[in-house]
Design an enzyme around this catalytic site. Structure first.
Site, PDB file in Angstrom:
ATOM      1  N   GLY A 103       5.230  -0.891   9.632  1.00 53.20           N
ATOM      2  CA  GLY A 103       3.898  -1.480   9.731  1.00 53.20           C
ATOM      3  C   GLY A 103       3.121  -1.352   8.449  1.00 53.20           C
ATOM      4  N   CYS A 104       1.840  -1.526   8.595  1.00 55.45           N
ATOM      5  CA  CYS A 104       0.944  -1.626   7.465  1.00 55.45           C
ATOM      6  C   CYS A 104       0.469  -0.251   7.038  1.00 55.45           C
ATOM      7  CB  CYS A 104      -0.219  -2.525   7.901  1.00 55.45           C
ATOM      8  SG  CYS A 104      -1.275  -3.053   6.597  1.00 55.45           S
ATOM      9  N   VAL A 105       1.392   0.618   6.687  1.00 54.22           N
ATOM     10  CA  VAL A 105       0.983   1.933   6.172  1.00 54.22           C
ATOM     11  C   VAL A 105       1.826   2.298   4.966  1.00 54.22           C
ATOM     12  CG1 VAL A 105       0.035   3.011   8.224  1.00 54.22           C
ATOM     13  CG2 VAL A 105       2.489   3.050   7.838  1.00 54.22           C
TER      14      VAL A 105
END
Lengths: 105, 457, 213
Positions: A103-105
């Protein structure tokens, strides 16, 4: 693959310092990872978070929602960000020996 | 022993051959009008070089945008131009046998954030970001998408969101946030409405918000509460992101975007509001209608546009004195340069903070933070990604601001890392958080809400 | 009857036009995705922007940061257009007026110098060299040869056969190598303008970019 020298052994990590094999984790290794994160000393509160994430990961094979983290440790959300300035994903999960979350991390 | 090695070699060779054949096929099928125009137009003037944050940081030829795209154009020239077929070396035409898949993958996935800064500054006017995505599309069909990016796409396709959050977990989190919100505004009627049919606004999240960074959800909920908005969140289709846009997998992109569109239609919302996330806004606002082949009956808006409307219409009031330290603004590429959301964030910040300083250059000329293009999910390129953030770091340092407002969760993570690496001493916040902190919550509003409710009743 | 050299040059020009038209038709026949998203800005405004404001030296970083290259490029191109104009004129002109001789020579010479400067830049700048193929050097040299014979013709007051001979090569090569950007760059620029214009990123009158309704 990059690796970290740890107690004379090579521990494989990814390019951002996340462990490749979660079973390589130990408390001593967590301290070393913390140093790389810029956390000088792991306090009792740090450990509370790390241990919870680690246990949850071993049981569920995924990082816990931050809600559970707050609930189970009893810490307010903002305090967790203070403990781990890179946030729960890049900070706490990394120290708990989890592979990098998707994901967006 | 040797046999085994040979087999390995043979297998690799066969794989390379198969890849070459596939590349050729894709290349033939892939050529659209826009692509053909673009690959025919680059004059190799090299003026794009220093518009790229990679080139500025590393100063190496392979980071020149034109050099990157030439890998694709040279294939085109080899098979689709008269001179390229006959005298390839003369026009720099290269066949698939000369193409290194690894090199191409590095060039278009690892060494480019598709920020489009070169596209805005191209002396001819070529959308280089588009070309890079075309190359990514070919690689996606060859299964060459870097692991972290691919598994983020896979998670989204299989579980409905890119962090595999279950419906139960989401509901639990939102209920918890609702309680926090009620405490914060001291009103039990402050809600985070779930799956409400007929709500005006369907709000969507970046999964990292419920999973790890929920303060931004509380902030938006508080703003909605103050504006008395009729809004809702879907407990099953809440993920606004679309990493398939980055991976170049149009099939997956269609699936992911399609779910949100269906959900919006099912709930009958008039506005699909996208959280502060650059590529999510771009995909839903601009790309999804083309992926799905239809025009939408609802509007796709960035949450920033809604907030600006609330301020303009007097539905929320802000006390800018609460933010007196200098605040600067980062323009996320996909929201601004490719999305066209340019002025509302400035309007909001001028109302919400007392000392707003622009970064230079800004708007469509702004530098990428370095974390775009799905790079945050591709660890193998992390070191280069942080190096390439140098232009952004310097830009921020020059403003002297201690707070950077970044209307993109992805940018925020990269900025946090830049902060560490370049010792900027900054705090990064979403615009929602800044606005929520500056909100004046009049008890009047609560009363008037009760009055109007009782009038209606 | 036209002299042979002139006739040949007209033939080459015809080939050039047909080849470019063919390529244009080819491109027009390729699959194209119509943009279905509701526009924020106006596509035509973007196109107008692309051919006006975007050409100004301060509108793109690629020109502000490289002002010398930008100016050299502009002069080189204008000079080439002038040489083309001379080519057409040469079929009618019996003698070259003095004013055209003076100003034309000046224009052609500045074009030659600028083009040559750009060629040197291409040869001696490592990053530019890494982008260049024989085609790039040859195309530049060919245009300069055309400028040179145009200038000589102006000076002599008549257009000798080798002027048309160079024109033949120029027109024959134009659709094959990078010189075909003469057509495609215009097209690409329009596509660029309409794309960013629709999205409300480029606008002629500044900051009226917030979405209505």
């Amino acid at each position: 693959m990059p690796f970290m020298e740890f107690e004379g052994k090579k521990v494989e990590v990814n390019e951002e310092g996340f462990l490749l094999r979660p079973e390589d984790w130990s408390e001593e290794l967590a301290k070393m990872l913390a140093e790389a994160e810029g956390i000088d000393e792991l306090t009792e509160d740090h450990w509370k978070v790390i241990n919870y994430i680690r246990q949850y990961y071993l049981d569920h094979d995924i990082a816990p929602m931050v809600r559970l983290l707050c609930k189970e440790t009893g810490f307010p959300l903002r305090y967790i960000y203070q403990l781990f300035t890179s946030g729960p994903a890049r900070g706490a999960c990394k120290l708990a020996g989890l592979p990098k979350p998707d994901g967006c991390v | 022993m040797g046999g085994k090695e040979d087999r390995g070699e043979v297998a690799r060779f066969m794989e390379a051959l198969a890849n070459q054949r596939l590349t050729l096929e894709r290349l033939r099928k892939r050529i659209t009008r826009r692509l053909a125009i673009l690959v025919n137009s680059c004059v190799h003037c090299g003026l794009c070089s220093d518009s790229c944050h990679y080139y500025l940081a590393e100063n190496s030829n392979r980071f020149i945008p034109a050099f990157r795209t030439d890998r694709l154009s040279s294939l085109f020239r080899r098979y689709h131009t008269w001179l390229g077929r006959r005298i390839p070396f003369w026009v720099g035409a290269k066949g698939v046998e000369e193409l290194s898949i690894k090199e191409l993958t590095d060039a278009v996935f690892g060494e480019c954030s598709m920020c489009g800064r070169c596209a805005i500054n191209c002396s001819v006017g070529l959308d280089i970001g588009f070309l890079i995505r075309e190359a990514r599309k070919i690689l996606a069909e060859l299964d060459q998408v870097p692991g972290g990016l691919q598994s983020t796409v896979d998670k989204a396709v299989t579980t409905g969101n890119n962090m595999a959050i279950t419906e139960e977990e989401l509901i639990g989190t939102l209920q918890w946030l609702e309680e926090e919100l009620q405490q914060e505004v001291a009103d039990r009627r402050a809600k985070i409405p779930l799956n409400k049919v007929g709500a005006r606004v369907l709000y969507t999240l970046n999964p990292r918000e419920p999973k790890f960074f929920p303060l931004s959800i509380i902030a938006i909920a508080k703003i909605f509460y103050a504006a008395d908005e009729d809004w809702t969140i879907s407990s099953t289709n809440f993920d606004a992101t679309n990493y398939a846009y980055y991976s170049g997998d149009d099939q997956a992109a269609r699936t992911i975007a399609g779910r949100l569109v269906e959900e919006t239609e099912r709930l009958g919302a008039r506005i699909l509001a996208v959280t502060e996330c650059g590529h999510a806004y771009r995909s839903l606002r601009w790309e999804a209608p083309n992926w799905l082949g239809k025009r939408f009956d609802f509007q796709v808006k960035s949450i920033l546009e809604l907030i600006a409307d609330y301020i303009r219409q007097g539905r929320i009031r802000l006390d800018s004195s609460i933010h007196s330290a200098p605040v600067t603004l980062h323009d996320p590429c996909n929201l601004v340069r490719y999305g066209g959301v340019m002025e509302v964030q400035r309007y909001i910040l001028r109302k919400a903070v007392s000392n707003f300083v622009e970064m230079h250059p800004n708007r469509e000329r702004n530098y990428c933070c370095g974390g775009g293009g799905g790079l945050l999910s591709m660890s193998e390129y992390a070191e280069l990604r942080l190096k390439a953030g140098k232009a952004k770091a310097e830009q921020i340092r020059r403003t002297g601001a201690k707070v950077v407002a970044a209307p993109c969760h992805n940018c925020i993570d990269q900025l946090m890392e830049l902060n560490k690496k370049y010792k900027l001493g900054i705090e990064t916040k979403t615009i929602g958080e800044i606005v929520a902190d500056a909100l004046i919550l009049p008890s009047r509003r609560v009363n008037s809400a009760i009055e109007s409710a009782s009038k209606k009743g | 009857m036209l002299p042979l050299s002139q006739a040949l040059s007209l033939g080459a020009l015809l080939f050039c036009i047909i080849a470019l038209l063919y390529m244009l038709l080819q491109v027009r026949h390729l699959p194209h995705q119509r943009d279905l998203a509701t526009p924020r800005g106006r596509w035509w405004e973007g196109i107008v922007y692309a051919f006006t404001k975007a050409l100004l030296p301060w509108s793109k970083e690629s020109s502000t940061r490289h002002l010398v290259s930008y100016l050299a490029g502009v002069v080189f191109h204008l000079s080439t257009f002038f040489a083309l104009f001379l080519f057409f004129l040469s079929f009618w002109l019996k003698s070259v007026p003095a004013s055209l001789k003076l100003w034309g020579s000046l224009g052609l010479w500045s074009g030659l110098l600028c083009g040559f400067g750009l060629l040197l830049k291409r040869i001696f700048t490592p990053h530019l060299r890494s982008l260049s193929y024989p085609d790039d050097y040859f195309s530049n040299a060919l245009v300069e040869a055309f400028l040179l014979v145009s200038w000589i013709s102006l000076r002599e007051g008549e257009f000798p056969p080798y002027f048309y001979f160079i024109a033949v090569i120029f027109f024959l090569y134009l659709p094959l190598g990078k010189l075909r950007h003469a057509l495609f760059c215009l097209y690409a620029r329009a596509v660029w303008g309409s794309f960013f214009g629709r999205r409300g990123v480029l606008s002629l009158w500044g900051a009226k970019r917030t979405e209505g309704r």
